[in-house]
Design a protein around this motif. Structure first.
Motif, mmCIF file in Angstrom:
data_model
loop_
_atom_site.group_PDB
_atom_site.id
_atom_site.type_symbol
_atom_site.label_atom_id
_atom_site.label_comp_id
_atom_site.label_asym_id
_atom_site.label_seq_id
_atom_site.Cartn_x
_atom_site.Cartn_y
_atom_site.Cartn_z
ATOM 1 N N ILE B 40 57.044 40.267 43.585
ATOM 2 C CA ILE B 40 58.228 39.438 44.512
ATOM 3 C C ILE B 40 59.146 40.899 43.988
ATOM 4 C CG2 ILE B 40 59.982 37.940 44.025
ATOM 5 C CD1 ILE B 40 57.545 36.282 44.001
ATOM 6 N N LEU B 41 59.282 41.342 42.418
ATOM 7 C CA LEU B 41 60.334 41.947 41.959
ATOM 8 C C LEU B 41 60.233 43.177 42.739
ATOM 9 C CD1 LEU B 41 61.635 42.945 39.228
ATOM 10 C CD2 LEU B 41 60.179 43.290 38.311
ATOM 11 N N GLN B 53 69.784 38.997 39.563
ATOM 12 C CA GLN B 53 70.159 38.365 40.870
ATOM 13 C C GLN B 53 69.126 38.125 41.749
ATOM 14 O OE1 GLN B 53 72.735 42.063 42.833
ATOM 15 N NE2 GLN B 53 74.062 39.825 43.790
ATOM 16 N N ILE B 54 68.106 39.151 41.741
ATOM 17 C CA ILE B 54 66.585 38.957 42.187
ATOM 18 C C ILE B 54 66.076 37.697 40.807
ATOM 19 C CG2 ILE B 54 64.240 40.718 41.335
ATOM 20 C CD1 ILE B 54 65.778 43.012 42.005
ATOM 21 N N VAL B 55 66.193 37.787 40.280
ATOM 22 C CA VAL B 55 65.760 36.772 39.007
ATOM 23 C C VAL B 55 66.146 35.306 39.364
ATOM 24 C CG1 VAL B 55 65.243 35.757 36.717
ATOM 25 C CG2 VAL B 55 65.015 37.921 37.070
ATOM 26 N N GLN B 56 67.518 35.307 40.163
ATOM 27 C CA GLN B 56 68.248 33.938 40.658
ATOM 28 C C GLN B 56 67.492 33.796 41.604
ATOM 29 O OE1 GLN B 56 71.535 34.337 40.034
ATOM 30 N NE2 GLN B 56 72.122 34.152 37.742
ATOM 31 N N GLN B 57 67.220 34.696 42.544
ATOM 32 C CA GLN B 57 67.303 34.078 44.325
ATOM 33 C C GLN B 57 66.086 34.375 44.132
ATOM 34 O OE1 GLN B 57 70.062 37.620 45.417
ATOM 35 N NE2 GLN B 57 71.347 36.514 45.022
ATOM 36 N N CYS B 60 63.290 32.147 39.848
ATOM 37 C CA CYS B 60 62.906 30.970 39.538
ATOM 38 C C CYS B 60 63.510 29.837 40.637
ATOM 39 C CB CYS B 60 64.821 31.168 38.716
ATOM 40 S SG CYS B 60 65.028 31.521 37.561
ATOM 41 N N THR B 61 63.387 30.546 42.081
ATOM 42 C CA THR B 61 63.116 29.336 43.431
ATOM 43 C C THR B 61 61.615 29.659 43.854
ATOM 44 O OG1 THR B 61 63.401 31.851 44.702
ATOM 45 C CG2 THR B 61 64.926 30.068 44.434
ATOM 46 N N GLU B 62 60.685 30.228 43.378
ATOM 47 C CA GLU B 62 59.879 30.694 43.395
ATOM 48 C C GLU B 62 58.847 29.933 42.449
ATOM 49 O OE1 GLU B 62 56.471 31.241 45.951
ATOM 50 O OE2 GLU B 62 58.444 31.066 46.277
ATOM 51 N N ILE B 65 60.671 27.615 35.845
ATOM 52 C CA ILE B 65 61.039 28.193 34.984
ATOM 53 C C ILE B 65 62.136 29.113 34.825
ATOM 54 C CG2 ILE B 65 60.749 31.148 36.614
ATOM 55 C CD1 ILE B 65 59.816 32.504 34.118
ATOM 56 N N GLU B 66 62.109 28.979 33.342
ATOM 57 C CA GLU B 66 63.903 28.873 33.136
ATOM 58 C C GLU B 66 64.645 29.767 33.611
ATOM 59 O OE1 GLU B 66 66.590 26.582 31.483
ATOM 60 O OE2 GLU B 66 64.619 24.955 32.437
ATOM 61 N N PRO B 67 65.595 29.793 33.863
ATOM 62 C CA PRO B 67 66.341 31.943 33.637
ATOM 63 C C PRO B 67 66.311 32.665 33.145
ATOM 64 C CG PRO B 67 68.114 30.021 35.084
ATOM 65 C CD PRO B 67 66.530 29.368 34.001
ATOM 66 N N ASP B 68 66.595 32.257 31.482
ATOM 67 C CA ASP B 68 66.866 33.205 30.994
ATOM 68 C C ASP B 68 65.519 33.659 30.594
ATOM 69 O OD1 ASP B 68 69.687 32.886 31.014
ATOM 70 O OD2 ASP B 68 69.279 31.525 28.668
#
Lengths: 271, 100
Positions: B40-41, B53-57, B60-62, B65-68
């Motif tokens: 994904i990354l 943004q990649i992590v959030q969009q 985390c949608t997949e 897991i906590e965003p931090d």
């Protein structure tokens, strides 16, 4: 002058592997005879050479065949070095030179490298695998040393034409892939037949207590293929070309695992 | 944590096969098989989208897991991939990355 023409002809030899004629020029008759014997079945005196090498024989030198091969490109020129040879080749001029002792295995290595470089540009490759033709179809048996390449070759029945017990020659064409015979031998020390056929399957060899064929996931097939490819060049463009060639191959050719018990019955599965 | 930008190195060869992303370094022919997160990354690393943004969009949608935590893991992963030369990372948007 006819004498001169005769002299030149006698000191050259064209070795055609995989449909690519390579002309070797040498002033040493003894070495030429050695090559004639080494590449019997692959000498084609009528072919127009696609590559031509002048071989300079050194009376002695570093004969360390195990020393690492180095293949690098500077501009248009390829440089090939190993403990027992040095060579340069310029594809656009179709010419090169080799400096080596009279050991035919040195020129054998140069030929393998040159063929890998040419094939990489065309979607083909050399592969650590035995290969053979049966019923007009070519089958490849890939694996590392001791995986069973030579065993499969030894066990082949009489209706099988052996292409190689060690290094397969794979050329891409529009409707699939062709396997060619090679003079690159393994433990069997027997040259493959100089013929070709469309590749029907690639088998990844594994020794076991029974003979069976199992499907291999595409990703594993690609990894196994890449692990068995002959590749020497420190060149990003060719690395990428070879990588993509491996994936194209597994997309188009069935890849399976062939587990076999080493007796002739395994060939009942290969048809 | 400062913003990081990641871009695929255009000098590596990559193929996805049956959901597996395989990458070969053109520099030394080393082969990598990416796990799902790394894939994904890799696919989102266009040089213009920040890692955050990649992590959030995408991550985390997949995954649950906590965003931090996801961002920390993603930064570690991105630096690891960069150390092998298959990703580029920068604190500024990366021009000339592989944006395909």
């Amino acid at each position: 002058m006819p004498e001169v023409i005769t002299e030149v002809a006698q000191n050259s030899l064209t070795i055609e592997i995989g449909g690519m004629p390579v002309r070797v020029n040498t002033t040493d008759r003894g070495f030429l005879n050695t090559l004639h014997n080494r590449y019997a079945g692959y000498v084609n005196s009528t072919a127009d050479a696609e590559v031509e090498f002048d071989v300079q024989l050194a009376s002695s030198g570093n004969a360390e065949q195990d020393a690492g091969v180095r293949v690098a490109r500077r501009g248009e020129r390829w440089s090939l070095t190993r403990g027992d040879f040095q060579a340069e080749w310029e594809p656009s001029k179709r010419r090169g030179w080799i400096q080596q002792t009279a050991n035919p295995y040195s020129i054998d290595a140069v030929l393998r490298i040159v063929h890998t470089l040419v094939l990489a540009k065309q979607g083909g490759f050399l592969l650590h695998s035995a290969s053979a033709i049966r019923n007009g179809k070519a089958f490849l048996f890939a694996g590392v040393s001791e995986a069973g390449k030579t065993t499969m070759s030894r066990l082949a029945p009489s209706d099988v034409t052996l292409l190689t017990d060690e290094i397969s020659y794979v050329r891409k064409r529009d409707d699939g892939y062709l396997a060619f015979g090679t003079p690159f031998t393994g433990e069997l020390a027997k040259l493959g037949e100089n013929v070709s056929a469309p590749i029907a399957a690639l088998y990844l060899l594994a020794k076991g207590r029974e003979n069976r064929i199992d499907p291999v996931p595409a990703g594993e097939a690609a990894r196994a293929l890449l692990a068995n490819l002959l590749f020497f060049a420190e060149d990003e463009e060719l690395v990428q070309a070879t990588f993509h060639a491996a994936f194209e191959f597994v997309n188009r050719v069935p890849v399976s695992r062939l587990t076999f018990f080493p007796d002739a019955r395994v060939w009942e599965l290969i048809r | 944590m400062s913003s990081l930008y990641v871009a695929r190195n255009p000098r590596v060869a990559a193929r996805s096969l049956d959901g597996e992303m395989m990458i070969m370094s053109g520099r030394d022919s080393t082969m990598f098989t990416l796990n799902r997160t790394a894939t994904i990354l890799w696919q989102a690393a266009d040089g213009a989208t920040s890692l955050e943004q990649i992590v959030q969009q995408k991550i985390c949608t997949e995954f649950e897991i906590e965003p931090d935590e996801a961002l920390r893991d993603a930064e570690t992963l991105a630096r690891d991939l960069a150390s092998h030369g298959i990703l580029q990372i920068s604190e500024e948007p990366i021009v000339g990355g592989d944006s395909k």
